[in-house]
Design a protein around this motif. Structure first.
Motif, PDB file in Angstrom:
ATOM      1  N   ASN A 299      -1.146   8.442 -23.025  1.00  0.00           N
ATOM      2  CA  ASN A 299      -2.070   8.115 -21.942  1.00  0.00           C
ATOM      3  C   ASN A 299      -3.375   8.887 -22.136  1.00  0.00           C
ATOM      4  O   ASN A 299      -3.387  10.115 -22.091  1.00  0.00           O
ATOM      5  CB  ASN A 299      -1.402   8.481 -20.606  1.00  0.00           C
ATOM      6  CG  ASN A 299      -2.181   7.931 -19.430  1.00  0.00           C
ATOM      7  OD1 ASN A 299      -3.036   7.070 -19.609  1.00  0.00           O
ATOM      8  ND2 ASN A 299      -1.911   8.444 -18.247  1.00  0.00           N
ATOM      9  N   GLY A 300      -4.465   8.165 -22.398  1.00  0.00           N
ATOM     10  CA  GLY A 300      -5.762   8.807 -22.611  1.00  0.00           C
ATOM     11  C   GLY A 300      -6.030   9.039 -24.090  1.00  0.00           C
ATOM     12  O   GLY A 300      -5.181   8.800 -24.945  1.00  0.00           O
ATOM     13  N   ASP A 301      -7.266   9.479 -24.384  1.00  0.00           N
ATOM     14  CA  ASP A 301      -7.630   9.812 -25.761  1.00  0.00           C
ATOM     15  C   ASP A 301      -6.921  11.096 -26.175  1.00  0.00           C
ATOM     16  O   ASP A 301      -6.791  12.031 -25.373  1.00  0.00           O
ATOM     17  CB  ASP A 301      -9.143  10.058 -25.873  1.00  0.00           C
ATOM     18  CG  ASP A 301      -9.961   8.795 -25.649  1.00  0.00           C
ATOM     19  OD1 ASP A 301      -9.382   7.695 -25.756  1.00  0.00           O
ATOM     20  OD2 ASP A 301     -11.165   8.913 -25.371  1.00  0.00           O
ATOM     21  N   VAL A 302      -6.496  11.158 -27.437  1.00  0.00           N
ATOM     22  CA  VAL A 302      -5.939  12.409 -27.974  1.00  0.00           C
ATOM     23  C   VAL A 302      -7.118  13.304 -28.341  1.00  0.00           C
ATOM     24  O   VAL A 302      -7.885  13.000 -29.257  1.00  0.00           O
ATOM     25  CB  VAL A 302      -5.046  12.136 -29.203  1.00  0.00           C
ATOM     26  CG1 VAL A 302      -4.599  13.446 -29.845  1.00  0.00           C
ATOM     27  CG2 VAL A 302      -3.842  11.288 -28.796  1.00  0.00           C
ATOM     28  N   MET A 303      -7.269  14.413 -27.613  1.00  0.00           N
ATOM     29  CA  MET A 303      -8.403  15.323 -27.814  1.00  0.00           C
ATOM     30  C   MET A 303      -8.074  16.427 -28.813  1.00  0.00           C
ATOM     31  O   MET A 303      -8.944  16.935 -29.503  1.00  0.00           O
ATOM     32  CB  MET A 303      -8.803  15.948 -26.473  1.00  0.00           C
ATOM     33  CG  MET A 303      -9.168  14.945 -25.400  1.00  0.00           C
ATOM     34  SD  MET A 303     -10.670  14.037 -25.777  1.00  0.00           S
ATOM     35  CE  MET A 303     -11.919  15.285 -25.528  1.00  0.00           C
TER      36      MET A 303
END
Length: 374
Positions: A74-78
């Motif tokens: 869930n979301g960009d992998v930062m």
């Protein structure tokens, strides 16, 4: 030129990391993980470095990387770091930090532990307002995260609540973090500052602050020399490579012209730190070689390592003054090679372990070079 194997993966790759090897493993690394960003459906994936059934004479993998398993994220992998050989800690643009477990017996990934909205702007309990978790570093079982909310979290694997949170650690965005020693971390921020934090101290203030002079260029990445903890490398928005000696002064020892756009990652080689690697938005990946006699290519096998670097003071066989700290490191002995001759879209992430390099790009591809020093 060593052979580089590429694979198109239909997603922009934001992070790549080798799985660490057991301490005395003689073989080169065989597995790596990737994380994606800016896709409708982001994923964490685990790959074998090639086909073991098609192994070369030295037992090394041949051919293109093979997908072993993946899982939705869930979301960009930062950011992403291996905690140990099975667990991967992932920082999300939603502010959540997740520990994924790689089950090697049946090649699956599962979410093992999650700290929801570890980073947030207003209120952790609302359904919105999460702040991107921009950096994570592990020294099993310790996990430290930083975020664009200026917060620092200290977690322990398998422990639900944070060991400690420094809420207003920074008034600007924290971009990256690394361990200096087992009890000290170093953060870099969006106004060109490095800060050292002692996790044993209860005050919520850094023990030291270092700064780029002049324009406060946002810093994006940091790495610490694996054997000489006082030597630190950073890169930022202007593409410059900065080398710092945190024992003296508050400004970099040297500033080296590097990339033409943002530098996204900088990594010392974990077992041969005369070699350093940087990658950039400009589509290049540079190998910086300060070894005294570049004709002597080091043997990188028989080295463990990985994300959980040995944090003890290991200075055996170290030169008294590191080449990185000479007044003009480029003058005497620095070879710089761009390992991607045909520049592409942004190279977002790289990792090196033993003789192997892996990197991922916005051109939706991953590349493995298994003979970095051939």
């Amino acid at each position: 030129m060593a052979e580089v194997w590429g694979k198109f993966v239909s997603q922009k790759i934001s992070k790549v990391r080798w799985r660490p090897l057991p301490a005395a493993a003689p073989q080169p690394p065989d597995l790596f993980a990737t994380g994606s960003w800016d896709n409708e459906d982001n994923r964490i994936s685990v790959w074998s470095a090639g086909d073991a059934g098609n192994a070369g004479l030295g037992g090394e993998y041949q051919g293109e990387p093979q997908l072993l398993c993946d899982i939705r994220h869930n979301g960009d992998v930062m950011d992403m770091q291996f905690l140990d050989q099975e667990r991967i800690v992932v920082a999300s643009s939603t502010g959540t930090v997740t520990v994924f477990r790689h089950h090697q017996n049946n090649q699956t990934l599962s979410a093992n532990q999650r700290w929801e909205k570890a980073h947030y702007h207003v209120d952790q309990n609302t359904s919105y307002g999460g702040a991107a978790c921009t950096g994570v570093i592990c020294n099993n079982p310790e996990i430290v995260t930083v975020g664009e909310d200026g917060r620092i979290n200290h977690f322990k694997a398998d422990q639900k609540d944070a060991v400690r949170t420094i809420d207003n650690a920074d008034s600007s965005t924290l971009r990256a973090v690394t361990f200096l020693r087992t009890t000290e971390i170093l953060t870099v921020n969006s106004i060109g500052q490095l800060k050292i934090w002692d996790l044993r101290e209860q005050r919520n203030e850094p023990s030291q602050i270092f700064s780029l002079t002049g324009d406060r260029v946002p810093l994006h990445c940091v790495d610490r020399h694996p054997n000489q903890q006082h030597i630190v490398a950073t890169g930022g928005q202007d593409g410059m490579l900065s080398i710092w000696d945190i024992r003296q002064g508050t400004i970099p020892v040297s500033l080296l012209n590097a990339h033409e756009a943002e530098m996204w990652e900088v990594h010392f080689h974990p077992s041969n730190p005369d070699h350093l690697f940087t990658c950039s938005e400009d589509g290049s990946l540079w190998h910086w070689d300060t070894s005294t006699d570049t004709s002597e290519k080091p043997s990188f096998l028989h080295q463990g390592g990985g994300s959980t670097t040995d944090l003890s003071h290991n200075t055996i066989n170290q030169p008294v003054v590191s080449a990185w700290l000479s007044n003009d490191p480029t003058r005497d002995r620095m070879e710089i090679t761009n390992l991607i001759p045909h520049q592409t879209l942004s190279v977002n992430s790289l990792d090196i372990l033993g003789p192997c390099l892996v990197y991922g790009t916005d051109a939706e591809a991953i590349y493995v070079n298994r003979q970095l020093f051939a």
